[in-house]
Design a protein around this motif. Structure first.
Motif, PDB file in Angstrom:
ATOM      1  N   ASN A 239       0.840  -1.204   0.000  1.00 16.32           N
ATOM      2  CA  ASN A 239       0.000   0.000   0.000  1.00 16.32           C
ATOM      3  C   ASN A 239       0.875   1.254   0.000  1.00 16.32           C
ATOM      4  O   ASN A 239       1.637   1.483   0.943  1.00 16.32           O
ATOM      5  CB  ASN A 239      -0.916  -0.030   1.228  1.00 16.32           C
ATOM      6  CG  ASN A 239      -1.900   1.117   1.241  1.00 16.32           C
ATOM      7  OD1 ASN A 239      -1.794   2.072   0.460  1.00 16.32           O
ATOM      8  ND2 ASN A 239      -2.876   1.039   2.127  1.00 16.32           N
TER       9      ASN A 239
ATOM     10  N   ASN B  94      -1.110  -3.421  15.801  1.00 15.74           N
ATOM     11  CA  ASN B  94      -2.495  -3.021  15.528  1.00 15.74           C
ATOM     12  C   ASN B  94      -3.356  -3.012  16.776  1.00 15.74           C
ATOM     13  O   ASN B  94      -4.337  -2.259  16.885  1.00 15.74           O
ATOM     14  CB  ASN B  94      -3.109  -3.980  14.501  1.00 15.74           C
ATOM     15  CG  ASN B  94      -2.462  -3.818  13.123  1.00 15.74           C
ATOM     16  OD1 ASN B  94      -1.952  -2.745  12.806  1.00 15.74           O
ATOM     17  ND2 ASN B  94      -2.461  -4.871  12.331  1.00 15.74           N
TER      18      ASN B  94
ATOM     19  N   LYS C  18       3.064  -1.361   3.991  1.00 20.21           N
ATOM     20  CA  LYS C  18       3.943  -0.850   2.937  1.00 20.21           C
ATOM     21  C   LYS C  18       5.361  -1.342   3.225  1.00 20.21           C
ATOM     22  O   LYS C  18       5.939  -1.017   4.266  1.00 20.21           O
ATOM     23  CB  LYS C  18       3.910   0.683   2.903  1.00 20.21           C
ATOM     24  CG  LYS C  18       4.838   1.309   1.851  1.00 20.21           C
ATOM     25  CD  LYS C  18       4.755   2.840   1.909  1.00 20.21           C
ATOM     26  CE  LYS C  18       5.632   3.494   0.853  1.00 20.21           C
ATOM     27  NZ  LYS C  18       5.561   4.982   0.924  1.00 20.21           N
TER      28      LYS C  18
ATOM     29  N   ASN D 217      -2.225  -8.024   4.756  1.00 21.28           N
ATOM     30  CA  ASN D 217      -2.209  -6.799   5.557  1.00 21.28           C
ATOM     31  C   ASN D 217      -2.364  -5.600   4.620  1.00 21.28           C
ATOM     32  O   ASN D 217      -1.373  -5.035   4.144  1.00 21.28           O
ATOM     33  CB  ASN D 217      -0.907  -6.694   6.350  1.00 21.28           C
ATOM     34  CG  ASN D 217      -0.734  -7.805   7.360  1.00 21.28           C
ATOM     35  OD1 ASN D 217      -1.204  -7.724   8.489  1.00 21.28           O
ATOM     36  ND2 ASN D 217      -0.069  -8.879   6.948  1.00 21.28           N
TER      37      ASN D 217
ATOM     38  N   ASN E 214       0.113   4.261   0.553  1.00 25.22           N
ATOM     39  CA  ASN E 214      -0.211   5.147   1.676  1.00 25.22           C
ATOM     40  C   ASN E 214      -0.344   4.384   3.001  1.00 25.22           C
ATOM     41  O   ASN E 214      -0.944   4.881   3.950  1.00 25.22           O
ATOM     42  CB  ASN E 214      -1.513   5.889   1.391  1.00 25.22           C
ATOM     43  CG  ASN E 214      -1.406   6.743   0.133  1.00 25.22           C
ATOM     44  OD1 ASN E 214      -0.430   7.470  -0.048  1.00 25.22           O
ATOM     45  ND2 ASN E 214      -2.403   6.642  -0.739  1.00 25.22           N
ATOM     46  N   GLY E 215       0.202   3.160   3.037  1.00 22.90           N
ATOM     47  CA  GLY E 215       0.083   2.347   4.243  1.00 22.90           C
ATOM     48  C   GLY E 215       0.787   2.967   5.435  1.00 22.90           C
ATOM     49  O   GLY E 215       1.843   3.592   5.302  1.00 22.90           O
ATOM     50  N   THR E 216       0.203   2.777   6.602  1.00 29.55           N
ATOM     51  CA  THR E 216       0.795   3.331   7.831  1.00 29.55           C
ATOM     52  C   THR E 216       1.638   2.300   8.574  1.00 29.55           C
ATOM     53  O   THR E 216       2.383   2.648   9.484  1.00 29.55           O
ATOM     54  CB  THR E 216      -0.314   3.833   8.757  1.00 29.55           C
ATOM     55  OG1 THR E 216      -1.237   2.769   9.032  1.00 29.55           O
ATOM     56  CG2 THR E 216      -1.057   4.993   8.115  1.00 29.55           C
ATOM     57  N   GLN E 217       1.494   1.032   8.195  1.00 30.43           N
ATOM     58  CA  GLN E 217       2.390   0.003   8.734  1.00 30.43           C
ATOM     59  C   GLN E 217       3.612  -0.073   7.816  1.00 30.43           C
ATOM     60  O   GLN E 217       3.501  -0.522   6.667  1.00 30.43           O
ATOM     61  CB  GLN E 217       1.697  -1.360   8.792  1.00 30.43           C
ATOM     62  CG  GLN E 217       0.658  -1.468   9.889  1.00 30.43           C
ATOM     63  CD  GLN E 217       0.069  -2.863   9.935  1.00 30.43           C
ATOM     64  OE1 GLN E 217      -0.261  -3.448   8.914  1.00 30.43           O
ATOM     65  NE2 GLN E 217      -0.074  -3.407  11.141  1.00 30.43           N
TER      66      GLN E 217
ATOM     67  N   ASN F 227      -2.866  -2.610   4.955  1.00 32.11           N
ATOM     68  CA  ASN F 227      -2.304  -1.325   5.376  1.00 32.11           C
ATOM     69  C   ASN F 227      -0.768  -1.355   5.431  1.00 32.11           C
ATOM     70  O   ASN F 227      -0.133  -0.430   5.924  1.00 32.11           O
ATOM     71  CB  ASN F 227      -2.861  -0.946   6.753  1.00 32.11           C
ATOM     72  CG  ASN F 227      -2.663   0.524   7.062  1.00 32.11           C
ATOM     73  OD1 ASN F 227      -2.662   1.367   6.162  1.00 32.11           O
ATOM     74  ND2 ASN F 227      -2.465   0.845   8.328  1.00 32.11           N
TER      75      ASN F 227
END
Length: 336
Positions: free
Chosen positions: A181, A335, A217, A213, A183-186, A215
């Motif tokens: 992703n 998470n 990156k 997963n 724009n993933g935050t992980q 989210n």
């Protein structure tokens, strides 16, 4: 008339000679036939040996006996091995029991030491302590183990500080490609070399992590470790340049390189580049930028202690256990 009687003609002589020859041939045939009969009469026809069947039967018995002896030997050998295994298992059980006993002793001694109550000014007899340690050396061993564990924890804390101090370059370098992703935050970072077999194996794990997963990156740090002239070094340069110009094509190209079986050469890199519809000439303006970014990756790697691939980071931690299950647990804990 006398001339006729005394001088036989030529025809008569020929008949006479022919008769003599015939008589001689008959005599010779009779002689040969007599020789054959004599030779035939002298032949002694041997009768079958009546003991032959007994000999065969005896040999069969010997073979059966040998088979039985061999089988008995094998069974005895198996029994001995089974006995050895049982003895070893018994010894292991005894050792485990001894370990449990020692643990109980250590716990008891720790209690005794605590009861000395040094904080209240009770004087500790040095000789008593020495006797305790000499009688129970496992206390020293456990103390060393605890000391090493504490040192590892301190080292880990130092690592976290180093990672934290280089966080921006590690996680926020816009020239680094990624999978997952955008724009993933992980955020996870992987230092890779395309000729690294461990990187190829971990790639399957990385793809599974991304799939499960949404989210996540994973930032790819192109980090060739097999020298500047290696095919993987060339592949890293091309891959990074491709990302800078055609980021949407990077993942497919990256997957072709990392999934390639065998040694990756520069020619193979060019073949894979054509498969994603790009030529070397398309990327030439960005090759210097790509080389510069890879050089910066090497400087960063030295700062944070990376000297091999794959090296994986999650947050302020370097991940040592690279199985899917271990990393997924860490992601789940973040998470929660």
């Amino acid at each position: 008339m006398n001339n006729v009687l005394t001088k036989p003609n030529k025809k008569f002589k020929f008949v006479l000679i022919l008769g003599l020859v015939a008589n001689f041939w008959l005599a010779y045939e009779s002689y040969e036939l007599h020789k054959l009969k004599t030779a035939f009469n002298t032949i002694q026809i041997s009768e079958p040996n009546p003991d032959l069947n007994k000999q065969i039967a005896s040999l069969k018995k010997e073979v059966l006996l040998m088979n039985k002896v061999q089988q008995k030997y094998q069974n005895k050998k198996i029994a001995i091995q089974t006995s050895k295994i049982a003895a070893q298992q018994k010894e292991i059980a005894a050792q485990q029991k001894e370990i449990e006993t020692q643990k109980q002793k250590i716990a008891q001694l720790h209690g005794e030491i605590r009861n000395l109550n040094v904080d209240k000014g009770v004087k500790v007899d040095k000789e008593v302590v020495e006797k305790i340690l000499l009688k129970n050396p496992e206390i020293v061993i456990q103390s060393i183990a605890e000391y090493r564990f504490q040192e590892e924890q301190n080292f880990s804390n130092n690592d976290k500080k180093v990672i934290h101090n280089n966080y921006e370059q590690l996680y926020q370098n816009t020239q680094d490609p990624y999978i997952g992703n955008k724009n993933g935050t992980q955020l996870m970072v992987e230092f890779i070399d395309y000729n690294c077999d461990s990187c190829k194996r971990f790639s399957k794990t990385a793809q599974k992590l991304v799939a499960n997963n949404p989210n996540l990156k994973i930032i790819i740090k192109e980090f060739p470790v097999f020298g500047e002239t290696s095919g993987s070094s060339y592949g890293a340069k091309i891959a990074n340049a491709l990302y800078l110009k055609y980021p949407q094509k990077y993942y497919d190209f990256h997957k072709l390189l990392i999934d390639h079986t065998g040694d990756l050469t520069s020619n193979i890199v060019k073949v894979h580049l054509k498969r994603v519809g790009v030529t070397i000439s398309d990327l030439e303006p960005l090759l210097k930028d790509s080389e510069s970014n890879i050089a910066n990756n090497k400087i960063l790697a030295e700062k944070i202690g990376v000297n091999s691939t794959p090296s994986v980071f999650l947050g302020n931690e370097k991940i040592n256990q690279l199985s899917y299950e271990d990393i997924q647990k860490k992601l789940d804990s973040i998470n929660s």
